[in-house]
Enzyme design. Sequence first.
Site, PDB file in Angstrom:
ATOM      1  CG  ASP A   9      -1.883  -1.104   1.179  1.00 40.38           C
ATOM      2  OD1 ASP A   9      -2.376  -1.681   0.179  1.00 40.38           O
ATOM      3  OD2 ASP A   9      -2.407  -1.460   2.486  1.00 40.38           O
ATOM      4  CE  LYS A  10       0.322   8.746  -1.531  1.00 37.61           C
ATOM      5  NZ  LYS A  10      -0.703   9.583  -1.768  1.00 37.61           N
TER       6      LYS A  10
END
Length: 319
Positions: free
Chosen positions: A138-139
């Site tokens: 995830d970012k």
Amino acid sequence: MADILKRDERIPEHLAGRRLDQTAAEMFPEFSRERLKSWIQQGELTLNGRSARPKDKVFGGERLSLDTRLEEETRWEAQDIPLAIVYEDDDVLVVDKPAGLVVHPAAGNPDGTLLNALLHHEPKLAAIPRAGIVHRLDKETTGLMMVAKTLAAQTALVEQLQARTVSREYDAIVVGAMTAGGTVDAPIGRHPKDRQRQAVTASGKPAVTHYRVKERFRAHTHVRCRLETGRTHQIRVHLAHVRYPLVGDPVYGGRLKLPAGAGDELKTLLREFPRQALHAHKLRFDHPASGAPVECQAPLPDDMFLLLDALREDTEAER
């Protein structure tokens, strides 16, 4: 010159009833759905040797065959974005991804991603699907990711991921004082009401997360998680499901909880923690060319290190 790409695999029984394009995306995750759909429509991705439509249902057991020329991706721009490279040779590289870096261009993030950085670091990755990326973080999750530098290496790494032979361990800081570790074996799929979220749902894909206590504090726990599967948001969803959500998780964390009697420093750190407290710290896989084991580790990022230090001090002050 474009590489010739040939793949021939049998559709697993558990995919019975799925659309062909959905099945192809599950079996060949290194390729975009758009590209797979195009290959189906062009007759380059066939079902039992025959052309089919993306919407056709599969029954399980059929042969899914791909025979195409892999043209270079030209829609992504190489960008000079710093990379923390932990390991690299002619076949594979491992990077330590920082928080805030999106892995792959998408709506809302057309560039400035890990993929753009990889193309600048190694231009030949333009000829590999997704510039060699075989899995994602995830970012706002930090830590280790492996990237293939050749088509053969990418195929081998994807096969290891599908066979669950890649070992991935994560550090997480969760809300609540765990008494012991355990395993969450609960399927994950799209949330039935909020399509931007994942959820434990009976119609989801199998997902297994093992976790153990590394350090316990008054109202938080440092846990070490090991993935058997790699579903979207898996650790975040699973730990929230057992009522130990990640510190700082804006999606699954719920309302902010501050320990009674906590000092100002800890309260500030918890209020202002900028992301979910999750870090991919160890990655182990078999080298795609030699077969030798490769193990990489990445130290905790500063934000998690500082938070753990403050939690220790808070716990010691109460003793």
